[in-house]
Design an enzyme around this catalytic site. Structure first.
Site, mmCIF file in Angstrom:
data_model
loop_
_atom_site.group_PDB
_atom_site.id
_atom_site.type_symbol
_atom_site.label_atom_id
_atom_site.label_comp_id
_atom_site.label_asym_id
_atom_site.label_seq_id
_atom_site.Cartn_x
_atom_site.Cartn_y
_atom_site.Cartn_z
ATOM 1 N N GLY A 165 9.427 -13.165 10.149
ATOM 2 C CA GLY A 165 9.503 -14.600 10.409
ATOM 3 C C GLY A 165 10.907 -15.161 10.457
ATOM 4 O O GLY A 165 11.739 -14.739 11.261
ATOM 5 N N LYS A 204 6.222 -3.392 12.657
ATOM 6 C CA LYS A 204 7.507 -3.902 12.163
ATOM 7 C C LYS A 204 8.386 -2.771 11.645
ATOM 8 O O LYS A 204 9.617 -2.792 11.816
ATOM 9 C CB LYS A 204 7.248 -4.940 11.075
ATOM 10 C CG LYS A 204 6.540 -6.185 11.583
ATOM 11 C CD LYS A 204 6.074 -7.086 10.471
ATOM 12 C CE LYS A 204 5.344 -8.308 10.997
ATOM 13 N NZ LYS A 204 4.798 -9.157 9.912
#
Length: 433
Positions: free
Chosen positions: A132, A203
């Site tokens: 984020g 990720k």
């Protein structure tokens, strides 16, 4: 500078709001105002609340929007592999700069995007794809390029971290903690991508690619989720002064042939409460980076949500817009090292094994013999009653460092012993306990 926005869901709507609210500041930082040239969506009539944008900008023709000559930057927040891959490759080949939050696409076929960026001489930025709003990827690909990164260990999925944190705090089981996460909006109606580790694995591939200058894809990442973690595992971790986290671990090391290589994995693990990642609770993310010269670095913050992700997207937009005004582009992909990926069997760590065994003389000797035959050294043993009426016992063993292959062979043999009723759980132990 004119933007084409692909997607206007939770993140896309926040991008629109921030572009409107911060328009003057963004123009000052870039040196030119930002304008939305168009917004591609699946359904134009969908209720998107009070967005500060002309409804005429909405279109269902994403490819047509991308091909327009007046579009300088393409921002993609749709997600998924296709049609996002087709759109972004087309944009990059046409020389447009691309900002994306699409972790799945980058992990699946990031190489195609980087190749298209080189072909079209455009920028490809993706800070929002991992953790984020935490400024993480740019430090890895820019600030630490003068150093040698040896390991990246992170909590990169907020849903699983909330669940495991709740289990640790309350003693709840997995199902109960997942239900709470769903009620609070931390988990999707279908939480598979989170709880089975797919999100974290994507990720991890991106982090490893940047840290080790090597193209690493999702298929290269060993993945395990948290659905098998029990309240008994959490209690056992507490008894050891540990907590359980879903970790992504990317490590540089030597393979069986003596070549420098990388190992990338996602799995639940016990870590000591003294480790910096142990205190990361709720839905927060954190990544722990170890480098030769810089030493240990910690990146921490909110890893998901519309506003945090939009913040990272706009940070990239500012960077690529300034590059376009200056007539330059950022450095291309750094994959010169091209290190091989070590198989999971060669990964080295410690293990916590819980066995339900017959409570009679000779059991410990037989179990220890299995570990010895596979060259897995035992660090500690703890025995207690099983809690049932059958008179069996629970044997909890923590090993010294061993290869994953040796541990797997040990567990397979233990399952075949008559005295072993079941292998209740196997968890890795990380963080230098």
């Amino acid at each position: 500078m004119r933007l084409a926005l692909l997607g206007c869901g939770t993140v896309g709507a926040e991008v629109v709001r921030l572009l409107h609210e911060q328009s003057a500041d963004l123009a000052a930082r870039i040196g030119a105002p930002l304008e939305i040239a168009g917004i591609a969506v699946r359904r134009i009539g969908r209720d998107r609340g009070e967005l500060p944008v002309d409804p005429a900008l909405f279109t269902t023709d994403a490819l047509g929007l991308i091909k327009r000559d007046d579009v300088d930057v393409v921002v993609e927040v749709v997600g998924g592999i296709e049609p996002a891959r087709t759109w972004l490759v087309e944009a990059l080949r046409r020389g447009k700069s691309v900002v994306t939050a699409n972790k799945a696409l980058l992990a699946e076929d990031g190489g195609a995007l980087h190749d298209a960026a080189v072909e079209g001489s455009g920028d490809l930025y993706y800070e929002a794809s991992v953790a984020g709003a935490i400024p993480l990827l740019r430090p890895l690909r820019e600030s630490l390029h003068g150093d040698r990164i040896t390991q990246v260990t992170g909590i990169v999925n907020g849903t699983t971290n909330f669940i495991l944190s709740a289990m640790h705090a309350t003693g709840a089981g997995f199902a109960e903690a997942l239900e709470e996460a769903t009620e609070l909006g931390y988990a999707e109606a279908d939480p598979t991508a989170d709880v089975e580790g797919f999100d974290a694995a994507a990720k991890a591939a991106i982090l490893a690619s940047l840290a080790f200058h090597t193209r690493v894809g999702a298929a290269d990442v060993h993945r395990e989720g948290i659905t098998e973690v029990t309240s008994a595992d959490v209690a056992s971790a507490k008894a050891m002064g540990c907590t359980i986290k879903l970790l992504c671990i990317a490590a540089r090391g030597m393979d069986a042939q003596g070549r420098e290589s990388v190992n990338v994995r996602v799995h639940p693990a016990m870590i000591p409460l003294t480790h910096p990642l142990a205190s990361v609770g709720d839905a927060f993310n954190a990544v722990f980076v170890e480098a030769d010269a810089a030493g240990q670095l910690m990146f921490y913050g909110r890893g998901a949500g519309g506003a945090p992700t939009a913040s990272a997207v706009l940070g990239d937009v500012v960077a690529v817009a300034r590059n376009r005004l200056a007539g330059v582009r950022s450095a291309s992909e750094s994959a010169y090292a091209d290190l091989p990926v070590r198989p999971m069997g060669e990964a080295l760590t410690r293990y916590h094994i819980s066995l339900d065994v017959a409570d009679r003389p000779g059991v410990l000797e037989a179990v220890a013999g299995v570990f010895a035959r596979h060259h897995v050294s035992i660090a500690t043993v703890r025995q207690g009653p099983s809690g049932g009426d059958n008179g069996d016992a629970v044997l909890v063993i923590v090993t010294h460092v061993a290869s994953d292959a040796a541990l797997a062979a040990t567990v397979d043999e233990l399952r075949g012993l008559e005295i072993v009723r079941s292998v209740a759980s196997v968890l890795r132990v990380e963080g230098g306990l």
